[in-house]
Design a protein around this motif. Structure first.
Motif, PDB file in Angstrom:
ATOM      1  N   GLY A 155       0.842  -1.185   0.000  1.00 57.09           N
ATOM      2  CA  GLY A 155       0.000   0.000   0.000  1.00 57.09           C
ATOM      3  C   GLY A 155       0.878   1.236   0.000  1.00 57.09           C
ATOM      4  O   GLY A 155       2.102   1.166  -0.130  1.00 57.09           O
ATOM      5  N   GLU A 156       0.283   2.386   0.150  1.00 60.18           N
ATOM      6  CA  GLU A 156       1.051   3.625   0.137  1.00 60.18           C
ATOM      7  C   GLU A 156       2.019   3.645   1.310  1.00 60.18           C
ATOM      8  O   GLU A 156       1.623   3.560   2.471  1.00 60.18           O
ATOM      9  CB  GLU A 156       0.105   4.821   0.211  1.00 60.18           C
ATOM     10  N   ALA A 157       3.301   3.739   0.997  1.00 60.77           N
ATOM     11  CA  ALA A 157       4.336   3.722   2.032  1.00 60.77           C
ATOM     12  C   ALA A 157       4.628   5.145   2.496  1.00 60.77           C
ATOM     13  O   ALA A 157       4.514   6.106   1.729  1.00 60.77           O
ATOM     14  CB  ALA A 157       5.601   3.076   1.507  1.00 60.77           C
ATOM     15  N   ARG A 158       5.038   5.297   3.729  1.00 63.77           N
ATOM     16  CA  ARG A 158       5.410   6.598   4.255  1.00 63.77           C
ATOM     17  C   ARG A 158       6.526   6.426   5.275  1.00 63.77           C
ATOM     18  O   ARG A 158       6.726   5.338   5.813  1.00 63.77           O
ATOM     19  CB  ARG A 158       4.209   7.282   4.910  1.00 63.77           C
ATOM     20  N   ARG A 159       7.241   7.519   5.536  1.00 61.04           N
ATOM     21  CA  ARG A 159       8.329   7.503   6.505  1.00 61.04           C
ATOM     22  C   ARG A 159       7.841   8.145   7.799  1.00 61.04           C
ATOM     23  O   ARG A 159       7.098   9.136   7.797  1.00 61.04           O
ATOM     24  CB  ARG A 159       9.535   8.286   5.967  1.00 61.04           C
ATOM     25  N   TYR A 219      11.647   5.432   9.984  1.00 64.64           N
ATOM     26  CA  TYR A 219      11.182   4.097   9.628  1.00 64.64           C
ATOM     27  C   TYR A 219      10.216   4.170   8.447  1.00 64.64           C
ATOM     28  O   TYR A 219       9.588   5.209   8.189  1.00 64.64           O
ATOM     29  CB  TYR A 219      10.478   3.434  10.799  1.00 64.64           C
ATOM     30  N   LEU A 220      10.080   3.043   7.740  1.00 68.39           N
ATOM     31  CA  LEU A 220       9.172   2.943   6.616  1.00 68.39           C
ATOM     32  C   LEU A 220       7.969   2.105   7.029  1.00 68.39           C
ATOM     33  O   LEU A 220       8.139   0.975   7.506  1.00 68.39           O
ATOM     34  CB  LEU A 220       9.871   2.284   5.426  1.00 68.39           C
ATOM     35  N   VAL A 221       6.741   2.633   6.883  1.00 67.13           N
ATOM     36  CA  VAL A 221       5.545   1.901   7.260  1.00 67.13           C
ATOM     37  C   VAL A 221       4.596   1.849   6.072  1.00 67.13           C
ATOM     38  O   VAL A 221       4.564   2.763   5.237  1.00 67.13           O
ATOM     39  CB  VAL A 221       4.840   2.538   8.478  1.00 67.13           C
ATOM     40  N   ALA A 222       3.813   0.764   5.983  1.00 67.95           N
ATOM     41  CA  ALA A 222       2.853   0.599   4.893  1.00 67.95           C
ATOM     42  C   ALA A 222       1.873  -0.495   5.274  1.00 67.95           C
ATOM     43  O   ALA A 222       2.155  -1.326   6.147  1.00 67.95           O
ATOM     44  CB  ALA A 222       3.563   0.249   3.590  1.00 67.95           C
TER      45      ALA A 222
END
Length: 558
Positions: free
Chosen positions: A186-190, A195-198
């Motif tokens: 899905g759309e990933a964000r920092r 950290y990288l979350v999705a």
């Protein structure tokens, strides 16, 4: 060992515990058993010392305090602790009990009767039906000892995880067939921490077609595998993906506590939920190299899991036929890969290319996220001894050829085994006949030996009879005992002298006595056995002399 540093050695209150390193497994087990609230994973621990009485921390031995402890097996119980809703998992560990005694020996106090190692699961367990709870039976890994001063209000500060209807966890052992599924990101964000979350959609239902050798059955050209909704959306299956590690590519083996530090770059979150035809999980990548790889174009994911293959053919609700069913799906990890497959559509085995056209079991749902990626992986996975291994097309073909050769060799071995079994059966009959003959000869030899022993016994009793008392009973006596009794009865030996004689001497003396046929004179024995007296003119010696010379004196006339 982690200790709070002190400026001096002044006695202080003391609280010592070991944190549970595999706490995620315990919390997953607890939720599968009906616990709506559990302590946060980082708060699970085993208390070793709780001394309100000040004690000198540095007087306590520290051998092994900085080492992990792995507790395997032993009795386990889930019981209330106190009356305020605390529920604990009681465990058995002689090492922890001995360590507790070391603290007491150094003056630490303990305000409860006895010490039983345990892990507190929740402080809000009043609604749990403990009669239906099965104790956790897996390994428990405890970290090094942590020292601190006593905090009387610790329990009220402990945080809990609350489970909603979408927060599904379960604990289940892994299954024998290891597989990989491609999923979409899905759309990933920092985050502020970098950290990288999705969110990840995964595990869609449907029928998927694969080469037979990929499923470990080289006799089939293709295998149609069905993933029914009741398996994909089973709570234990969905819950098994909670808190699983994220890896950079698929590791060469399943991820466990032993290799987690080597392979993990992040983690799947705890909110595992159904999302239409999919299972949705959140993920976080915390490793800088993994985040860089993602941002450099490595944007696809592949779920690694294990399952049982039920080779029962049937027809799916949409009328499609299948050859096998996936059952007991259990998640292991989620891999960041260069090329996944089929966007948000999930397939068995990451990168497995169907042997027919790239048809999907059903079109992607209209509400697919904007960030979803269409994936078309040219890799495959082959199953060897129940383990799925991602390989290239060329390698898959080579493995398939080798598996066919192995199948032919196995058939040849089975034929030879049949011939060997026939030979063994013939030899077994020959050996059985010989064994019967040996037993027959042994029986004859045993009868002959028995007859000889009876004859010997009878002859011995006949020889000894003249020297034995009337009514002598030989029952229970050995031949040596009978000879000895005869020698004593004949006066050749006394009870005391017979005890000191060897068996050879007894036998020789008995044979000599029987050959001579003589018994000793009992009067002479008395004389011979009478101790001599010194001849110094005593009345005794004079009396004996008169008796000896009496024949010399003239006899009175009659």
């Amino acid at each position: 060992m982690s200790r709070q540093r002190t400026a001096d050695a002044e006695p202080r209150t003391l609280y010592v515990h070991r944190p549970v390193k595999n706490a995620a497994e315990l919390t997953a087990w607890a939720r599968s058993q009906g616990f709506d609230d559990t302590l946060k994973a980082e708060d699970l621990h085993v208390t070793i010392a709780f001394s309100r009485k000040p004690v000198d921390w540095f007087s306590i031995p520290t051998w092994g305090a900085d080492e992990d402890i792995e507790i395997k097996g032993g009795p386990r119980l889930v019981e209330p602790l106190g009356d305020n809703g605390a529920i604990v998992l009681k465990i058995a560990s002689d090492r922890l009990k001995y360590r507790h005694e070391e603290f007491l020996a150094k003056g630490a106090s303990w305000d409860w009767p006895g010490f039983q190692p345990h892990v507190t699961i929740t402080y809000r367990g009043t609604s749990v039906d403990l009669g239906r709870v099965e104790p956790y039976q897996g390994d428990i890994i405890l970290g090094p000892e942590v020292y601190s001063e006593v905090d009387e209000d610790w329990a009220s500060k402990a945080q809990t995880d609350h489970v909603t209807t979408d927060h599904l966890h379960a604990f289940s052992p892994q299954r024998p067939t290891a597989l990989y599924d491609a999923v979409s990101v899905g759309e990933a964000r920092r985050t502020r921490d970098g950290y990288l979350v999705a969110d990840v959609r995964m595990a869609r239902t449907g029928i998927y077609e694969y080469a037979g050798f990929e499923m470990g059955d080289s006799s089939r050209e293709t295998v149609r595998v069905y993933r029914p909704p009741e398996e994909v959306f089973d709570q234990a299956a969905m819950g098994s993906f909670a808190h699983r590690p994220v890896t950079n590519d698929h590791p060469p083996q399943q991820v466990t506590a032993d290799n987690w530090k080597t392979f993990a770059i992040g983690q799947i979150g705890g909110e595992v939920a159904r999302d239409g035809d999919f299972v949705r999980v959140p993920m976080i990548v915390m490793d800088a190299a993994g985040i860089s790889a993602f941002e450099g174009g490595k944007r696809e994911l592949s779920a690694g899991y294990v399952c049982d293959l039920d080779w029962t053919p049937g027809t799916a609700p949409d009328g499609s036929a299948y050859d096998a069913i996936q059952r007991n799906i259990r998640g292991n990890h989620l891999a960041l890969v260069d090329r996944g497959r089929a966007g948000s559509a999930c397939r068995i085995g990451d990168g497995r290319t169907p042997t027919r056209s790239e048809a999907q079991p059903s079109p992607a749902p209209a509400n697919q996220e904007e960030g979803g990626q269409d994936m078309a992986d040219n890799n495959r996975s082959v199953v060897v001894d129940g383990i799925s291994i991602p390989v290239s097309d060329q390698a898959a073909q080579a493995v398939g050829k080798l598996q066919n050769q192995l199948s032919d060799a196995q058939k040849s071995i089975e034929t030879k085994d049949g011939e060997i079994d026939a030979l063994k059966a013939g030899h077994a009959k020959e050996i059985e006949a010989k064994d019967a003959k040996i037993k027959e000869l042994e029986a004859v030899a045993t009868v002959e030996a028995l007859d000889a022993a009876v004859a010997e016994r009878t002859a011995l009793l006949d020889e000894a009879k003249p020297f034995l008392a009337d009514g002598y009973k030989p029952e229970g006596k050995s031949n040596g005992d009978i000879r000895k009794d005869a020698l004593i009865g004949a006066g050749v030996l006394t009870d005391e002298t017979a005890k000191a004689k060897s068996d050879e001497y007894i036998t020789a003396a008995f044979d000599t006595m029987v050959s001579s046929g003589q018994r000793s004179d009992p009067i002479q024995r008395v004389v011979d056995n009478t101790p001599a007296r010194s001849g110094d003119g005593s009345a005794y010696d004079k009396h004996r002399q008169r008796l000896s010379d009496g024949w010399k004196s003239p006899q009175p006339s009659q």
